[in-house]
Design a protein around this motif. Sequence first.
Motif, mmCIF file in Angstrom:
data_model
loop_
_atom_site.group_PDB
_atom_site.id
_atom_site.type_symbol
_atom_site.label_atom_id
_atom_site.label_comp_id
_atom_site.label_asym_id
_atom_site.label_seq_id
_atom_site.Cartn_x
_atom_site.Cartn_y
_atom_site.Cartn_z
ATOM 1 N N ARG A 116 0.841 -1.197 0.000
ATOM 2 C CA ARG A 116 0.000 0.000 0.000
ATOM 3 C C ARG A 116 0.873 1.242 0.000
ATOM 4 N N LEU A 117 0.540 2.161 -0.892
ATOM 5 C CA LEU A 117 1.287 3.413 -0.940
ATOM 6 C C LEU A 117 1.092 4.178 0.357
ATOM 7 N N ALA A 118 2.183 4.665 0.911
ATOM 8 C CA ALA A 118 2.151 5.392 2.181
ATOM 9 C C ALA A 118 2.614 6.836 2.002
ATOM 10 N N GLY A 119 2.550 7.336 0.758
ATOM 11 C CA GLY A 119 2.890 8.725 0.493
ATOM 12 C C GLY A 119 4.334 8.903 0.069
ATOM 13 N N ILE A 157 6.161 2.847 0.863
ATOM 14 C CA ILE A 157 5.225 1.769 0.563
ATOM 15 C C ILE A 157 5.221 0.779 1.721
ATOM 16 N N ASP A 158 4.011 0.527 2.259
ATOM 17 C CA ASP A 158 3.821 -0.471 3.312
ATOM 18 C C ASP A 158 3.815 -1.837 2.630
ATOM 19 N N GLU A 202 3.482 -5.591 1.470
ATOM 20 C CA GLU A 202 2.488 -6.651 1.607
ATOM 21 C C GLU A 202 3.059 -7.854 2.357
ATOM 22 N N ASP A 203 4.299 -8.208 2.045
ATOM 23 C CA ASP A 203 4.895 -9.395 2.653
ATOM 24 C C ASP A 203 5.600 -9.115 3.983
ATOM 25 N N GLU A 204 5.619 -7.843 4.408
ATOM 26 C CA GLU A 204 6.180 -7.457 5.703
ATOM 27 C C GLU A 204 5.255 -6.404 6.317
ATOM 28 N N PRO A 205 4.137 -6.824 6.905
ATOM 29 C CA PRO A 205 3.087 -5.889 7.338
ATOM 30 C C PRO A 205 3.536 -4.762 8.269
ATOM 31 N N ASP A 206 4.592 -4.965 9.026
ATOM 32 C CA ASP A 206 5.038 -3.934 9.961
ATOM 33 C C ASP A 206 6.185 -3.096 9.414
ATOM 34 N N HIS A 207 6.396 -3.145 8.081
ATOM 35 C CA HIS A 207 7.542 -2.450 7.504
ATOM 36 C C HIS A 207 7.112 -1.532 6.367
#
Length: 182
Positions: free
Chosen positions: A120-123, A131-132, A134-139
């Motif tokens: 997910r784009l995080a700005g 970018i958040d 997908e395969d590392e949810p906390d990164h």
Amino acid sequence: MRGRTPEDFRLLDLLDPVAHAAGYGVVRLRLMGGGVRRLQIMAERPDGHMEIDDCATLSRAFSEVLDAADPISGEYTLEVSSPGIDRPLTRLEDFSTYHGLEARLELDRLVEGRKRFKGRLAGVDGQEVLIDLEDEPDHTAQVPFAWVADAKLVLNDELMQRGAAEREARLAAQSQSEEEGV
């Protein structure tokens, strides 16, 4: 990313002012080879939309300049289109505009041991795309925009629903404007 080759960038230099004067922005330009070359230009209005009439208007404006300047040797076809719902992300501001949506990025070099990112784009932060993963949810990966070779939104249900909602709102506003004008 709006262009790939030196020829693409020369054409952008020629056509960007034409697009801006007509009230549009060029999202991406590609001159592709083959028997008859194809000049593909994706463009949009400042509100991010592009209708068939807009494509025709911009195509005529580009044709006038291309015919006069003759910057492409040989025969070619001109194709003007919208970027589409799963649009390419070619400008730094695109990564802010589409914040929260799923995207794929491909880099021209390694960052954090990889060239491909999905999430997910995080700005943006300065000249870096966030970018958040997908395969590392906390990164959240930070990628220099200059290193992005290709990026586009992922076509999924969320994007389709967003597109449908935007179209519905646009049609409702257009209908209301027509009713007030009558």
